[in-house]
Design an enzyme around this catalytic site. Structure first.
Site, PDB file in Angstrom:
ATOM      1  N   ASP A 230      -1.621   6.692   6.311  1.00  0.00           N
ATOM      2  CA  ASP A 230      -2.683   5.760   5.954  1.00  0.00           C
ATOM      3  C   ASP A 230      -2.914   4.870   7.179  1.00  0.00           C
ATOM      4  OD1 ASP A 230      -4.274   3.722   4.991  1.00  0.00           O
ATOM      5  OD2 ASP A 230      -3.038   3.301   3.218  1.00  0.00           O
TER       6      ASP A 230
ATOM      7  N   TRP B 248       0.830  -1.215   0.000  1.00  0.00           N
ATOM      8  CA  TRP B 248       0.000   0.000   0.000  1.00  0.00           C
ATOM      9  C   TRP B 248       0.852   1.248   0.000  1.00  0.00           C
ATOM     10  CZ3 TRP B 248      -4.364  -1.110  -1.865  1.00  0.00           C
ATOM     11  CH2 TRP B 248      -5.041  -2.271  -1.509  1.00  0.00           C
TER      12      TRP B 248
ATOM     13  N   LYS C  62     -12.114  -1.895   7.288  1.00  0.00           N
ATOM     14  CA  LYS C  62     -11.388  -2.740   8.248  1.00  0.00           C
ATOM     15  C   LYS C  62     -11.936  -2.559   9.661  1.00  0.00           C
ATOM     16  CE  LYS C  62      -8.547  -3.122   4.620  1.00  0.00           C
ATOM     17  NZ  LYS C  62      -7.661  -2.324   3.783  1.00  0.00           N
TER      18      LYS C  62
HETATM   19  C1  PLP Z   1      -7.186  -1.926   2.572  1.00  0.00           C
HETATM   20  C2  PLP Z   1      -6.120  -0.904   2.516  1.00  0.00           C
HETATM   21  C3  PLP Z   1      -6.040   0.035   1.463  1.00  0.00           C
HETATM   22  C4  PLP Z   1      -6.993   0.012   0.290  1.00  0.00           C
HETATM   23  O1  PLP Z   1      -8.215   0.516   0.642  1.00  0.00           O
HETATM   24  P1  PLP Z   1      -9.355   0.762  -0.466  1.00  0.00           P
HETATM   25  O2  PLP Z   1     -10.460   1.305   0.364  1.00  0.00           O
HETATM   26  O3  PLP Z   1      -9.640  -0.536  -1.107  1.00  0.00           O
HETATM   27  O4  PLP Z   1      -8.817   1.757  -1.427  1.00  0.00           O
HETATM   28  C5  PLP Z   1      -5.058   0.988   1.530  1.00  0.00           C
HETATM   29  N1  PLP Z   1      -4.175   1.036   2.541  1.00  0.00           N
HETATM   30  C6  PLP Z   1      -4.203   0.142   3.551  1.00  0.00           C
HETATM   31  C7  PLP Z   1      -3.213   0.243   4.658  1.00  0.00           C
HETATM   32  C8  PLP Z   1      -5.185  -0.844   3.568  1.00  0.00           C
HETATM   33  O5  PLP Z   1      -5.221  -1.728   4.577  1.00  0.00           O
END
Ligand code: PLP
Length: 366
Positions: free
Chosen positions: A174, A106, A198
């Site tokens: 993030d 990511w 999540k």
């Molecule tokens: C799941 C995840 C993403 C992607 O998220 P989307 O909502 O599918 O764009 C990005 N960064 C992290 C750390 C994630 O766990």
């Protein structure tokens, strides 16, 4: 029958939240409507988004000089929105500098997307050891518009414990897979973003916590839907927001508050993770590939000690299949990493972790 769902995302939601949403499906708060049928600008929906905003502020102790935005597009759209809002130049291709730390898939995606709009420098990477640690974070460049890290790395299962010191350069993170999992000091960040699927609610809805001085007028070429200043001025209602997602997030936040908040949840999450890591560290058949001091509380990959590749694959396939039959689902590792992974977000009760360990002990014996 409900199963124990170890999915990395979309992930299990607390059962009381789902039950409340079901009970209110056709008539919420005596309005005679489903949240899905309401005008987002009505007096019926306003208390829902206001409550979601108030609860997340309270639970995360968000200082008053931060705005919370409820947007769409997932965490991945933030990979573009962040450079477009914080570092874009007067014309595409003339962006300011930004630093990124590469700690996994990511983080790498975020840096690659940002490099279309900003002058990205990847200051450190843990790719040399398959991302199984968090690298030392070099200081930012003096003229960086921001400094980006991925707080919890969902796929390999690492997390930042000690934040980099970025001085006056805003730290951007993030937090998709660890938001609300334990206390974090929001004031250390310029911007925190998280996809909801999540720890918060349904996929698609995205939360952005942004310090007000970073909400600036941006160059005209940037699309309206991608501007923080527009969304902030309109209270996340420049267009129709993801109303139902915001409602579920509100219920999840309410559930978390009733449990005692993020402090209590953090303790419980540490207890859950410790149980599982302790088991893995003592096991003769499974182990965690992640260095101890960087281990995630939320995502725990594990591998079998079997050396023969064909045998290993066979064991892992059998493990995932038999676990599912025992009501422990979604334990396959990420397709890029292999092995297995248990994601134990806030909604996973400690009984689920114990059930998994119990299953693994029996599997090991067999
Ligand atoms: C799941 C995840 C993403 C992607 O998220 P989307 O909502 O599918 O764009 C990005 N960064 C992290 C750390 C994630 O766990």
């Amino acid at each position: 029958m409900r199963v124990y769902n170890f999915s990395p995302g979309p992930s299990a939601l607390p059962l009381p939240v789902l039950e409340k949403a079901a009970a209110e499906m056709t008539d919420v708060n005596g309005t005679g409507q489903s949240v899905m049928e309401m005008s987002h600008r009505s007096k019926d929906f306003k208390p829902i988004i206001d409550k979601a905003d108030a609860l997340i502020r309270e639970l995360m102790c968000i200082p008053t000089n931060y705005k919370v935005l409820f947007l769409q597009g997932g965490a991945s759209l933030q990979f573009s929105m962040i450079p477009l809002n914080l570092a874009a130049g007067d014309r595409p291709g003339q962006g300011k500098k930004a630093s990124y730390i590469d700690t996994g898939v990511w983080a790498d995606k975020a840096a690659k997307e940002a490099s279309k709009y900003a002058e990205v420098e990847v200051k450190a990477s843990s790719k040399d050891k398959a991302y199984t640690y968090i690298p030392d974070a070099p200081p930012p460049s003096a003229d960086d518009a921001y400094y980006h890290i991925t707080l919890n790395n969902t796929i390999v299962g690492t997390k930042w414990d000690k934040l980099p010191n970025t001085g006056s350069v805003p730290l951007v993170t993030d937090a998709s897979s660890n938001i609300l999992s334990e206390p974090i000091d929001v004031s250390k960040f310029g911007l925190i973003y998280a996809g909801a699927q999540k720890n918060l609610g349904p996929a698609g809805t995205t939360i952005i916590i942004i310090r007000e001085d970073l909400i600036k007028k941006v160059p005209d070429w940037i699309p309206m839907m991608l501007r923080y200043d527009i969304h902030a001025a309109e209270g996340s209602m420049y267009n129709t927001p993801p109303c139902y997602g915001i409602y579920i997030i509100m219920l999840v936040l309410e559930w978390l508050k009733n449990l005692g908040g993020v402090e209590v949840m953090g303790k419980l999450n540490r207890e859950k993770a410790k149980l599982f890591y302790d088991y893995l560290d003592a096991s003769d058949m499974f182990y965690s590939p992640v260095q101890k001091e960087y281990r995630s509380l939320m995502n725990i990959p594990f591998i079998t000690t079997e050396q023969n590749e064909a045998k290993k694959t066979e064991i892992e396939t059998r493990f995932v299949k038999e676990a599912a039959a025992a009501g422990l689902i979604n334990l396959a590792g990420h397709r890029l990493v292999g092995g297995m992974r248990a994601s134990i977000y806030n909604a996973m009760p400690i009984e689920g972790v114990k059930a998994l360990i119990n299953f693994m002990e029996k599997f090991e014996k067999k």
